[in-house]
Design a protein around this motif. Structure first.
Motif, PDB file in Angstrom:
ATOM      1  N   GLN A  29       0.839  -1.122   0.032  1.00 33.18           N
ATOM      2  CA  GLN A  29      -0.036  -0.347   0.323  1.00 33.18           C
ATOM      3  C   GLN A  29       0.607   1.385  -0.301  1.00 33.18           C
ATOM      4  O   GLN A  29       0.440   2.315  -0.303  1.00 33.18           O
ATOM      5  N   LYS A  30       1.970   0.866   0.828  1.00 35.66           N
ATOM      6  CA  LYS A  30       3.107   2.536   0.399  1.00 35.66           C
ATOM      7  C   LYS A  30       3.180   2.702  -0.747  1.00 35.66           C
ATOM      8  O   LYS A  30       3.193   3.905  -1.366  1.00 35.66           O
ATOM      9  N   THR A  31       3.493   1.607  -1.256  1.00 36.44           N
ATOM     10  CA  THR A  31       4.011   1.927  -3.175  1.00 36.44           C
ATOM     11  C   THR A  31       2.817   2.302  -3.818  1.00 36.44           C
ATOM     12  O   THR A  31       2.464   2.762  -4.368  1.00 36.44           O
ATOM     13  N   HIS A  32       1.931   1.726  -3.620  1.00 36.54           N
ATOM     14  CA  HIS A  32       0.531   1.726  -4.359  1.00 36.54           C
ATOM     15  C   HIS A  32      -0.134   3.503  -4.019  1.00 36.54           C
ATOM     16  O   HIS A  32      -0.240   4.199  -5.117  1.00 36.54           O
ATOM     17  N   LEU A  83       6.526  -8.318  -9.284  1.00 32.78           N
ATOM     18  CA  LEU A  83       7.154  -7.265 -10.987  1.00 32.78           C
ATOM     19  C   LEU A  83       7.056  -5.931 -10.154  1.00 32.78           C
ATOM     20  O   LEU A  83       7.554  -5.139 -10.687  1.00 32.78           O
ATOM     21  N   PHE A  84       5.472  -5.640 -10.149  1.00 34.60           N
ATOM     22  CA  PHE A  84       4.591  -4.456  -9.730  1.00 34.60           C
ATOM     23  C   PHE A  84       5.221  -3.736  -8.507  1.00 34.60           C
ATOM     24  O   PHE A  84       5.459  -2.568  -8.372  1.00 34.60           O
ATOM     25  N   PHE A  85       4.546  -4.358  -7.741  1.00 38.72           N
ATOM     26  CA  PHE A  85       5.313  -4.223  -6.318  1.00 38.72           C
ATOM     27  C   PHE A  85       6.782  -4.286  -5.802  1.00 38.72           C
ATOM     28  O   PHE A  85       7.488  -3.169  -4.805  1.00 38.72           O
ATOM     29  N   LYS A 107       9.872   5.933  -4.795  1.00 35.01           N
ATOM     30  CA  LYS A 107       8.615   6.116  -4.864  1.00 35.01           C
ATOM     31  C   LYS A 107       7.652   5.258  -4.013  1.00 35.01           C
ATOM     32  O   LYS A 107       7.590   4.217  -3.311  1.00 35.01           O
ATOM     33  N   GLU A 108       7.277   6.306  -2.470  1.00 33.46           N
ATOM     34  CA  GLU A 108       6.837   5.236  -0.882  1.00 33.46           C
ATOM     35  C   GLU A 108       5.673   6.347  -0.099  1.00 33.46           C
ATOM     36  O   GLU A 108       6.719   7.204  -0.290  1.00 33.46           O
ATOM     37  N   ARG A 109       4.917   6.404   0.297  1.00 31.62           N
ATOM     38  CA  ARG A 109       4.755   7.005   1.242  1.00 31.62           C
ATOM     39  C   ARG A 109       3.638   5.726   2.367  1.00 31.62           C
ATOM     40  O   ARG A 109       3.577   4.699   2.335  1.00 31.62           O
ATOM     41  N   PRO A 110       3.158   6.312   3.383  1.00 28.92           N
ATOM     42  CA  PRO A 110       2.927   5.220   4.563  1.00 28.92           C
ATOM     43  C   PRO A 110       1.930   4.456   4.450  1.00 28.92           C
ATOM     44  O   PRO A 110       1.527   5.423   3.733  1.00 28.92           O
TER      45      PRO A 110
END
Length: 219
Positions: free
Chosen positions: A42-45, A133-135, A200-203
């Motif tokens: 979810q951080k990446t998403h 692959l994606f995450f 690219k990542e967020r909490p």
């Protein structure tokens, strides 16, 4: 036409048993999802720019078990119908290349397994590697190529199994439709983020963090 390839095809007993056929993709898909650590995913998403009409992350956790279950049910229906039919046309569609029996009298006994079983196994493998692959590896180009191939294989499988058994074909239809939508999301996210997810990542969503994507603004 794809032939039966034993080395990359799930064993027949899985398709013969409805519980095994349905539960296998559900368990494998859930296992990959948990292995990817949902909070980290979810951080990446949430950190990615997303194309229009993307659903909230929670929708994926609801949809995929349903689609995996329908996928397994379709496999069971197609297998049992193909193995028990006396319709030579359906038998040919459901099973693999004829081995060494040129006459129609031995047509039903000269085929070993369903042709669709190999396609089914291939699409399941393509499905399971998309999320890593994606995450995990953050490779949007490879992930998009994978899901395009997955959608194509599933479309062909739906066509084949739909001729063997209409119920099997319709059971795959929601999965195929969702794959088309997921292909749009995968390619859209790759394009909007310049095909580079590195760093690219967020909490993840908590009571103290908002759950909006980076391209969303507060109302």
């Amino acid at each position: 036409m794809t032939s039966f390839i034993p080395s990359i095809t799930l064993p027949g007993f899985i398709f013969e048993q409805p519980a095994a056929s349905i539960l296998l993709p559900v368990l494998l898909g859930s296992g990959v999802g948990f292995a990817m650590q949902p909070k980290e995913t979810q951080k990446t998403h949430l950190a990615l720019k997303q194309p229009p009409y993307r659903p909230p992350p929670q929708i994926f956790g609801i949809m995929w078990p349903i689609l995996y279950g329908l996928m397994g049910f379709s496999a069971y229906r197609a297998w049992t119908t193909g193995m028990n039919t006396f319709d030579a046309h359906k038998t040919q569609l459901a099973k693999v290349r004829h081995t060494a029996y040129p006459n129609s009298a031995t047509l039903l006994t000269g085929w070993r397994e369903q042709q669709g079983a190999t396609l089914y196994t291939i699409q399941l493998g393509l499905n399971l590697i998309w999320m890593p692959l994606f995450f995990k590896y953050q490779r949007p180009i490879e992930a998009t190529v994978d899901i395009v191939a997955l959608t194509g294989v599933t479309g062909y499988l739906t066509y084949i199994w739909g001729q063997v058994d209409e119920v099997a074909g319709w059971a795959l239809a929601p999965y195929l439709g969702w794959l088309c939508f997921a292909t749009y999301l995968s390619a859209g996210a790759g394009y909007l983020n310049d095909w580079d997810f590195a760093g690219k990542e967020r909490p993840a969503a908590t009571k103290t963090h908002n759950t909006k994507y980076v391209d969303e603004k507060d109302a």
